[in-house]
Design a protein around this motif. Sequence first.
Motif, PDB file in Angstrom:
ATOM      1  N   ASP A  14       0.815  -1.212   0.000  1.00 49.51           N
ATOM      2  CA  ASP A  14       0.000   0.000   0.000  1.00 49.51           C
ATOM      3  C   ASP A  14       0.847   1.259   0.000  1.00 49.51           C
ATOM      4  O   ASP A  14       0.502   2.247  -0.636  1.00 49.51           O
ATOM      5  CB  ASP A  14      -0.956  -0.012   1.205  1.00 49.51           C
ATOM      6  N   VAL A  15       1.965   1.204   0.723  1.00 48.06           N
ATOM      7  CA  VAL A  15       2.834   2.378   0.747  1.00 48.06           C
ATOM      8  C   VAL A  15       3.448   2.594  -0.635  1.00 48.06           C
ATOM      9  O   VAL A  15       3.421   3.708  -1.177  1.00 48.06           O
ATOM     10  CB  VAL A  15       3.930   2.233   1.826  1.00 48.06           C
ATOM     11  N   VAL A  16       3.947   1.517  -1.245  1.00 52.49           N
ATOM     12  CA  VAL A  16       4.523   1.632  -2.590  1.00 52.49           C
ATOM     13  C   VAL A  16       3.464   2.134  -3.566  1.00 52.49           C
ATOM     14  O   VAL A  16       3.701   3.023  -4.387  1.00 52.49           O
ATOM     15  CB  VAL A  16       5.085   0.266  -3.067  1.00 52.49           C
ATOM     16  N   LEU A  17       2.264   1.590  -3.442  1.00 51.06           N
ATOM     17  CA  LEU A  17       1.163   1.965  -4.334  1.00 51.06           C
ATOM     18  C   LEU A  17       0.826   3.445  -4.202  1.00 51.06           C
ATOM     19  O   LEU A  17       0.603   4.140  -5.193  1.00 51.06           O
ATOM     20  CB  LEU A  17      -0.054   1.106  -3.982  1.00 51.06           C
ATOM     21  N   SER A  18       0.823   3.943  -2.965  1.00 54.92           N
ATOM     22  CA  SER A  18       0.447   5.346  -2.790  1.00 54.92           C
ATOM     23  C   SER A  18       1.559   6.270  -3.270  1.00 54.92           C
ATOM     24  O   SER A  18       1.301   7.371  -3.733  1.00 54.92           O
ATOM     25  CB  SER A  18       0.105   5.630  -1.330  1.00 54.92           C
ATOM     26  N   LEU A  19       2.804   5.799  -3.178  1.00 57.63           N
ATOM     27  CA  LEU A  19       3.913   6.613  -3.693  1.00 57.63           C
ATOM     28  C   LEU A  19       3.938   6.587  -5.211  1.00 57.63           C
ATOM     29  O   LEU A  19       4.273   7.575  -5.861  1.00 57.63           O
ATOM     30  CB  LEU A  19       5.257   6.100  -3.144  1.00 57.63           C
ATOM     31  N   ALA A  20       3.543   5.427  -5.784  1.00 63.74           N
ATOM     32  CA  ALA A  20       3.586   5.294  -7.240  1.00 63.74           C
ATOM     33  C   ALA A  20       2.376   5.937  -7.900  1.00 63.74           C
ATOM     34  O   ALA A  20       2.450   6.432  -9.011  1.00 63.74           O
ATOM     35  CB  ALA A  20       3.647   3.812  -7.616  1.00 63.74           C
ATOM     36  N   GLY A  21       1.263   5.926  -7.190  1.00 57.40           N
ATOM     37  CA  GLY A  21       0.007   6.307  -7.833  1.00 57.40           C
ATOM     38  C   GLY A  21      -0.244   7.797  -7.917  1.00 57.40           C
ATOM     39  O   GLY A  21      -1.262   8.279  -7.441  1.00 57.40           O
ATOM     40  N   GLY A  99      -2.479  -4.921   8.269  1.00 62.30           N
ATOM     41  CA  GLY A  99      -1.582  -4.359   7.250  1.00 62.30           C
ATOM     42  C   GLY A  99      -2.158  -3.110   6.613  1.00 62.30           C
ATOM     43  O   GLY A  99      -1.448  -2.116   6.406  1.00 62.30           O
ATOM     44  N   LYS A 100      -3.465  -3.144   6.301  1.00 66.88           N
ATOM     45  CA  LYS A 100      -4.117  -1.967   5.719  1.00 66.88           C
ATOM     46  C   LYS A 100      -4.044  -0.791   6.692  1.00 66.88           C
ATOM     47  O   LYS A 100      -3.780   0.344   6.297  1.00 66.88           O
ATOM     48  CB  LYS A 100      -5.591  -2.254   5.411  1.00 66.88           C
ATOM     49  N   LEU A 101      -4.293  -1.086   7.980  1.00 60.71           N
ATOM     50  CA  LEU A 101      -4.242  -0.043   9.004  1.00 60.71           C
ATOM     51  C   LEU A 101      -2.843   0.559   9.108  1.00 60.71           C
ATOM     52  O   LEU A 101      -2.681   1.778   9.153  1.00 60.71           O
ATOM     53  CB  LEU A 101      -4.616  -0.650  10.354  1.00 60.71           C
ATOM     54  N   ALA A 102      -1.862  -0.330   9.124  1.00 62.15           N
ATOM     55  CA  ALA A 102      -0.483   0.154   9.201  1.00 62.15           C
ATOM     56  C   ALA A 102      -0.180   1.038   8.002  1.00 62.15           C
ATOM     57  O   ALA A 102       0.468   2.083   8.131  1.00 62.15           O
ATOM     58  CB  ALA A 102       0.484  -1.024   9.257  1.00 62.15           C
ATOM     59  N   GLY A 103      -0.676   0.631   6.842  1.00 66.08           N
ATOM     60  CA  GLY A 103      -0.478   1.434   5.627  1.00 66.08           C
ATOM     61  C   GLY A 103      -1.052   2.830   5.791  1.00 66.08           C
ATOM     62  O   GLY A 103      -0.386   3.832   5.508  1.00 66.08           O
ATOM     63  N   VAL A 104      -2.296   2.908   6.287  1.00 64.70           N
ATOM     64  CA  VAL A 104      -2.938   4.217   6.475  1.00 64.70           C
ATOM     65  C   VAL A 104      -2.141   5.060   7.456  1.00 64.70           C
ATOM     66  O   VAL A 104      -1.911   6.256   7.244  1.00 64.70           O
ATOM     67  CB  VAL A 104      -4.392   4.045   6.970  1.00 64.70           C
TER      68      VAL A 104
END
Lengths: 225, 208
Positions: A14-21, A99-104
């Motif tokens: 999720d972190v990679v996705l938010s940085l890439a997106g 994992g989703k929570l940690a991502g947020v």
Amino acid sequence: MALRRIVRAVAQRDVVLSLAGGGGWLQGIVFYAVFVAFMAFAFGPGEDALRRAAAPTIWLATLFAIQLAASEMFIEDIQDGSLQTLAVEQTSLLGYVIGKLAGVLIIVGGPLIVAAPIVSIMFAVGATNLAILLPSVAMGALALSLAACVASAINAALQGGGRFTAILAAPLSIPVLIFGIDATSLAIESSQIWSVEMQFLTAMTLFLMAIVPGFSVLALRLGLE
Amino acid sequence: MKSICSDKVSLQCDEVACARGGVMVVGGVSFAVGGGEAMLIFGANGAGKSSLLGAIAGRIPLMEGTLNWAVNDDVLPQRQFASNIAMLSHDGAIKTGLSVEQNLLFWCRIYNKPRTDLASIVERVKISGLEHRRAGTLSAGQMRRLSFARILLADRPVWLLDEPTASIDDGGRADISALIGGHISDGGLAIVATHEALDVPHRSLRIG
């Protein structure tokens, strides 16, 4: 351990996705900055008024920024079939939710903490009080993310597409907000970190930590049928 | 690669019926399949192929009938058996914002496989050279191959595939058929919902 492996995999993705997106991670913090700046102008230049407004402003900005980022935290995984696949193949959904929570928390919470010094300057809180103010705000970001998480999972199960997350999260976030604002105000006014309000806020956060992941998994499972 | 199918898996379905949104879409389905076999579920659009596959996967509750998974003839509850299943759903579980490699790396971590497995898998589904492309820029057929890569990566004895050849060309269909053929000759079990014939030794189930 399997659970830890899945938590890490999901959070990392999720972190990679938010940085890439295309700067998805900026959404929360940009909103936060704009909201705080506008509130500072709205309260005018009087230092006393600004100081009194500091805690409520920080809390509301944090609440909205987190809700903005978290209201659709499960929708995409449902739409592209990822969640369905994880559920069918008996991957730990508990690990997935954590994992989703940690991502947020990393994507939204991290920048919010970084932004706090700027806010304290704008609201004449002063640099010395910043360290005192941070624990309650960080605790609040965690509690509000938890509230948004379970609301977002219920909402995804109802196929509401993020529309009702704010309403569903309200019963959980309102008490957090009430005690949180008091805790932060006390920290600013009288440098009290471990006030009764802060203790209450901590208790609520621990309570949410205990129930939110399990209930979110339940809601997501119901929604997948 | 070591054989993942040293244990014999099997599935027995008796008079299964399932519903979507309260309406029965497929009913009275009975069959038994085991390791080393492929079963193709044929049917027109809306015949209930995906629903039946969803029921087999444990995602859609049964309205009637029973469905029993077994390992070496020991019947296991669905939740316990499910770690033997690799599922290819309609949507390919692909993040369009990530590269091909990043997508597969995520599943590597989920399945606890070393990333060194990736190179050979990418080659087997014939998307080598595309590793650093953003998945969103792939063609529909390439996307389908990427989702199939995940099935190989999962390395599990039971494959549940929903239209694995959707938007794939003739050559791709042959490739997918060969992969399924390889899986069953290793002793795996494949259940495939499809509307077109695949070139693998198989049993057919017609519904609707």
